[in-house]
Every structure is written in structure tokens, then in C-alpha cells.
Design a protein around this motif. Structure first.
Motif, mmCIF file in Angstrom:
data_model
loop_
_atom_site.group_PDB
_atom_site.id
_atom_site.type_symbol
_atom_site.label_atom_id
_atom_site.label_comp_id
_atom_site.label_asym_id
_atom_site.label_seq_id
_atom_site.Cartn_x
_atom_site.Cartn_y
_atom_site.Cartn_z
ATOM 1 N N SER A 1 0.836 -1.207 0.000
ATOM 2 C CA SER A 1 0.000 0.000 0.000
ATOM 3 C C SER A 1 0.866 1.250 0.000
ATOM 4 O O SER A 1 0.557 2.232 -0.686
ATOM 5 C CB SER A 1 -0.928 0.003 1.226
ATOM 6 O OG SER A 1 -1.986 -0.917 1.071
ATOM 7 N N MET A 2 1.951 1.230 0.771
ATOM 8 C CA MET A 2 2.862 2.371 0.773
ATOM 9 C C MET A 2 3.414 2.614 -0.627
ATOM 10 O O MET A 2 3.456 3.760 -1.106
ATOM 11 C CB MET A 2 4.006 2.129 1.760
ATOM 12 C CG MET A 2 3.622 2.148 3.212
ATOM 13 S SD MET A 2 3.227 3.810 3.799
ATOM 14 C CE MET A 2 2.679 3.421 5.482
ATOM 15 N N VAL A 3 3.835 1.550 -1.285
ATOM 16 C CA VAL A 3 4.400 1.680 -2.628
ATOM 17 C C VAL A 3 3.358 2.235 -3.589
ATOM 18 O O VAL A 3 3.646 3.124 -4.403
ATOM 19 C CB VAL A 3 4.923 0.318 -3.117
ATOM 20 C CG1 VAL A 3 5.298 0.381 -4.592
ATOM 21 C CG2 VAL A 3 6.137 -0.117 -2.279
ATOM 22 N N LYS A 4 2.144 1.746 -3.507
ATOM 23 C CA LYS A 4 1.075 2.207 -4.402
ATOM 24 C C LYS A 4 0.752 3.677 -4.173
ATOM 25 O O LYS A 4 0.653 4.460 -5.127
ATOM 26 C CB LYS A 4 -0.181 1.358 -4.186
ATOM 27 C CG LYS A 4 -1.381 1.788 -5.024
ATOM 28 C CD LYS A 4 -2.532 0.800 -4.889
ATOM 29 C CE LYS A 4 -3.104 0.779 -3.496
ATOM 30 N NZ LYS A 4 -4.305 -0.088 -3.395
ATOM 31 N N VAL A 5 0.618 4.068 -2.917
ATOM 32 C CA VAL A 5 0.226 5.433 -2.597
ATOM 33 C C VAL A 5 1.362 6.426 -2.830
ATOM 34 O O VAL A 5 1.127 7.589 -3.161
ATOM 35 C CB VAL A 5 -0.294 5.505 -1.145
ATOM 36 C CG1 VAL A 5 -0.510 6.944 -0.701
ATOM 37 C CG2 VAL A 5 -1.595 4.712 -1.008
ATOM 38 N N PHE A 6 2.609 5.977 -2.688
ATOM 39 C CA PHE A 6 3.758 6.859 -2.901
ATOM 40 C C PHE A 6 4.184 6.904 -4.375
ATOM 41 O O PHE A 6 5.283 7.356 -4.680
ATOM 42 C CB PHE A 6 4.945 6.414 -2.041
ATOM 43 C CG PHE A 6 4.982 7.035 -0.670
ATOM 44 C CD1 PHE A 6 5.807 8.119 -0.406
ATOM 45 C CD2 PHE A 6 4.178 6.554 0.355
ATOM 46 C CE1 PHE A 6 5.853 8.706 0.851
ATOM 47 C CE2 PHE A 6 4.210 7.124 1.619
ATOM 48 C CZ PHE A 6 5.045 8.204 1.875
ATOM 49 N N LYS A 7 3.320 6.481 -5.269
ATOM 50 C CA LYS A 7 3.631 6.526 -6.695
ATOM 51 C C LYS A 7 3.988 7.951 -7.109
ATOM 52 O O LYS A 7 3.319 8.910 -6.726
ATOM 53 C CB LYS A 7 2.428 6.037 -7.515
ATOM 54 C CG LYS A 7 2.719 5.904 -8.991
ATOM 55 C CD LYS A 7 1.509 5.338 -9.738
ATOM 56 C CE LYS A 7 1.808 5.185 -11.216
ATOM 57 N NZ LYS A 7 0.656 4.618 -11.968
ATOM 58 N N GLU B 1 -4.674 0.116 15.065
ATOM 59 C CA GLU B 1 -5.298 -1.064 15.636
ATOM 60 C C GLU B 1 -5.182 -2.164 14.578
ATOM 61 O O GLU B 1 -4.229 -2.171 13.820
ATOM 62 C CB GLU B 1 -6.731 -0.738 16.035
ATOM 63 C CG GLU B 1 -6.787 0.327 17.138
ATOM 64 C CD GLU B 1 -8.152 0.518 17.745
ATOM 65 O OE1 GLU B 1 -8.623 -0.415 18.416
ATOM 66 O OE2 GLU B 1 -8.752 1.589 17.539
ATOM 67 N N THR B 2 -6.100 -3.076 14.485
ATOM 68 C CA THR B 2 -5.969 -4.153 13.515
ATOM 69 C C THR B 2 -6.004 -3.595 12.091
ATOM 70 O O THR B 2 -6.909 -2.843 11.731
ATOM 71 C CB THR B 2 -7.109 -5.169 13.681
ATOM 72 O OG1 THR B 2 -7.149 -5.601 15.041
ATOM 73 C CG2 THR B 2 -6.887 -6.375 12.778
ATOM 74 N N ILE B 3 -4.997 -3.957 11.282
ATOM 75 C CA ILE B 3 -4.938 -3.506 9.894
ATOM 76 C C ILE B 3 -5.637 -4.537 9.006
ATOM 77 O O ILE B 3 -5.502 -5.749 9.200
ATOM 78 C CB ILE B 3 -3.472 -3.322 9.446
ATOM 79 C CG1 ILE B 3 -2.768 -2.308 10.358
ATOM 80 C CG2 ILE B 3 -3.404 -2.853 7.998
ATOM 81 C CD1 ILE B 3 -1.291 -2.137 10.062
ATOM 82 N N ASP B 4 -6.378 -4.048 8.046
ATOM 83 C CA ASP B 4 -7.143 -4.919 7.160
ATOM 84 C C ASP B 4 -6.211 -5.532 6.110
ATOM 85 O O ASP B 4 -6.017 -4.990 5.026
ATOM 86 C CB ASP B 4 -8.267 -4.135 6.490
ATOM 87 C CG ASP B 4 -9.216 -5.036 5.717
ATOM 88 O OD1 ASP B 4 -9.035 -6.264 5.747
ATOM 89 O OD2 ASP B 4 -10.148 -4.502 5.077
ATOM 90 N N THR B 5 -5.624 -6.665 6.456
ATOM 91 C CA THR B 5 -4.730 -7.386 5.552
ATOM 92 C C THR B 5 -5.274 -8.797 5.324
ATOM 93 O O THR B 5 -6.043 -9.319 6.151
ATOM 94 C CB THR B 5 -3.313 -7.496 6.133
ATOM 95 O OG1 THR B 5 -3.360 -8.318 7.324
ATOM 96 C CG2 THR B 5 -2.761 -6.129 6.492
ATOM 97 N N PRO B 6 -4.885 -9.455 4.231
ATOM 98 C CA PRO B 6 -5.328 -10.829 3.997
ATOM 99 C C PRO B 6 -4.979 -11.768 5.149
ATOM 100 O O PRO B 6 -5.786 -12.633 5.518
ATOM 101 C CB PRO B 6 -4.592 -11.212 2.715
ATOM 102 C CG PRO B 6 -4.393 -9.917 2.001
ATOM 103 C CD PRO B 6 -4.136 -8.907 3.078
ATOM 104 N N ASP C 1 -4.347 1.438 2.713
ATOM 105 C CA ASP C 1 -4.183 2.544 1.760
ATOM 106 C C ASP C 1 -4.360 3.892 2.451
ATOM 107 O O ASP C 1 -3.666 4.865 2.137
ATOM 108 C CB ASP C 1 -5.178 2.424 0.609
ATOM 109 C CG ASP C 1 -4.818 1.300 -0.358
ATOM 110 O OD1 ASP C 1 -3.737 0.694 -0.198
ATOM 111 O OD2 ASP C 1 -5.620 1.030 -1.275
ATOM 112 N N GLN C 2 -5.297 3.960 3.397
ATOM 113 C CA GLN C 2 -5.500 5.211 4.136
ATOM 114 C C GLN C 2 -4.309 5.521 5.038
ATOM 115 O O GLN C 2 -3.909 6.676 5.178
ATOM 116 C CB GLN C 2 -6.792 5.130 4.946
ATOM 117 C CG GLN C 2 -8.051 5.109 4.100
ATOM 118 C CD GLN C 2 -9.318 5.017 4.927
ATOM 119 O OE1 GLN C 2 -9.288 4.714 6.121
ATOM 120 N NE2 GLN C 2 -10.452 5.272 4.295
#
Length: 214
Positions: free
Chosen positions: A15-21, A164-169, A187-188
């Protein structure tokens, strides 16, 4: 603008990589992230000398983000409690420790060093996940010690994320009956980090003192 993402192949890292595009991104992880400009593949999290030799060929980073980590439950009574602690230390503490050390030489002036802590551990005792709690407490302590250190570049800052809990697979698989809508969206989280990084680098020192938080 340049960012080093330690753990850029994990769920939050992607998510960091995607958002830091748009930034020039370097991923440090056990696996490549093809969306990054550079990938440094490591065999273990504490190979500081190898990392420094690889990073010396690159320019300094505006932001170093440590999102490597892992979770395991278990109490102090469990027979495998020491193995769990060692695993949690390897996955959570060592990457943060390495990033803190790297920041002393690889972070640019007015840079940000980002750690990933845990709100549940920060907020209250969590004896049902003792190894994880000890590891994340160490990360929180490292962040505080690094923030007051005189060895970081001028006008740089340290921020500790306390999700808190991160929404990951992986979390969905481990807790399938939970309400996923209440979990932190990766992503947020990444968007918040990017906004901090961009604002920190362009605002004046006087106006950004409020931003120096852990």
C-alpha cells in the motif's frame, strides 16, 4: 522525492508503494516489489553492513518507512513462549532497529523516519500476545530514543504509527469472524504517511514544530 520502504513487499508495504507513486522508491525486503525503482533483497533483517553497502550507491532519502512486522498470539504460560518472542523480535524489532541506524546516515535533512507500532500494546497490557507485546513495546521505546537522539539529520523527525488491527489478507484469515469494516485501511494509512512526508519537507521549521510527534 525519495523513500526507502523496509518491508515493501508486505501488505502494508505494498500500500505504501502504491500510494507513494511518483516518488523514487527503494524496497528492502525478502522479496521484490516490481513497482519500486530499486529493490534490495535481504536474507535476514539485521544485515546492516550489506544494506549500507547497497545504499551507499543511492542518494539520501526524504523518508524512511519501516512497515516490516508480524503477529503471533500466546501467553507467558505457553511452552513455546521463548520461540514466539524470538520470532516477534526478528520480525518487528530488528527491522525498526536497522532503520533507526540507517537514518543516521541515509536520511536527508528535514527527513522523516516512520516506525510501525501497535495501539493495542501502547494502550493497555496484552498478556494474550506476550511476545508481540514485548516486541512492539521495544519498537515504541526505540522510536522515543531515536527521536531525542542527536544523531539524526538536522530538522528531521520520528513518527510512530499506532494502528489497531490492519485490514490485511493475513488478519482476515486469522480472524474471519471479525468486522473488517472496523479495521484500519492500509491505503488510508499510507496516504496519511505520504501527506506527512510531503508537508514536512516543504513547510518552514517554525510552522512545523507541531509535526514532530511520536
Amino acid at each position: 522525492m525519495k523513500a526507502l520502504i523496509f518491508g515493501g513487499s508486505g501488505s502494508l508495504g505494498r500500500s505504501m508503494v502504491k500510494v507513494f507513486k511518483g516518488w523514487k522508491l527503494t524496497n528492502v525486503d525478502f522479496n521484490k516489489n516490481q513497482e519500486c525503482d530499486d529493490n534490495i533483497i535481504i536474507k535476514n533483517s539485521n544485515d546492516i553492513h550489506f544494506l549500507k553497502s547497497e545504499l551507499n550507491t543511492l542518494d539520501k532519502f526524504n523518508c524512511i518507512i519501516c512497515v516490516a512486522g508480524g503477529w503471533t498470539g500466546g501467553s507467558i504460560k505457553d511452552e513455546n513462549v521463548l520461540q514466539v518472542y524470538e520470532d516477534m523480535n526478528q520480525k518487528n524489532v530488528l527491522p525498526a532497529f536497522v532503520c533507526s541506524h540507517l537514518a543516521t546516515t541515509q536520511l536527508s535533512r528535514q527527513g522523516l523516519l516512520i516506525f510501525t507500532g501497535a495501539y493495542s500494546v501502547f494502550n493497555a497490557p496484552t498478556p494474550s500476545m506476550i511476545g508481540y507485546a514485548l516486541a512492539k513495546t521495544a519498537v515504541h521505546t526505540l522510536a522515543i530514543q531515536t527521536a531525542v537522539s542527536t544523531h539524526l539529520p538536522e530538522d528531521s523527525a520520528v513518527i510512530t504509527l499506532l494502528p489497531e488491527t490492519i485490514d490485511t489478507p493475513a488478519n482476515r484469515q486469522a480472524m474471519p469472524k471479525e468486522d473488517f469494516t472496523k479495521w484500519a485501511n492500509p491505503d488510508q494509512i499510507a496516504g496519511l504517511v505520504r501527506s506527512w512526508a510531503e508537508e514536512w519537507s516543504i513547510c518552514s521549521f517554525k510552522s512545523k514544530k507541531w509535526f514532530n510527534c511520536t
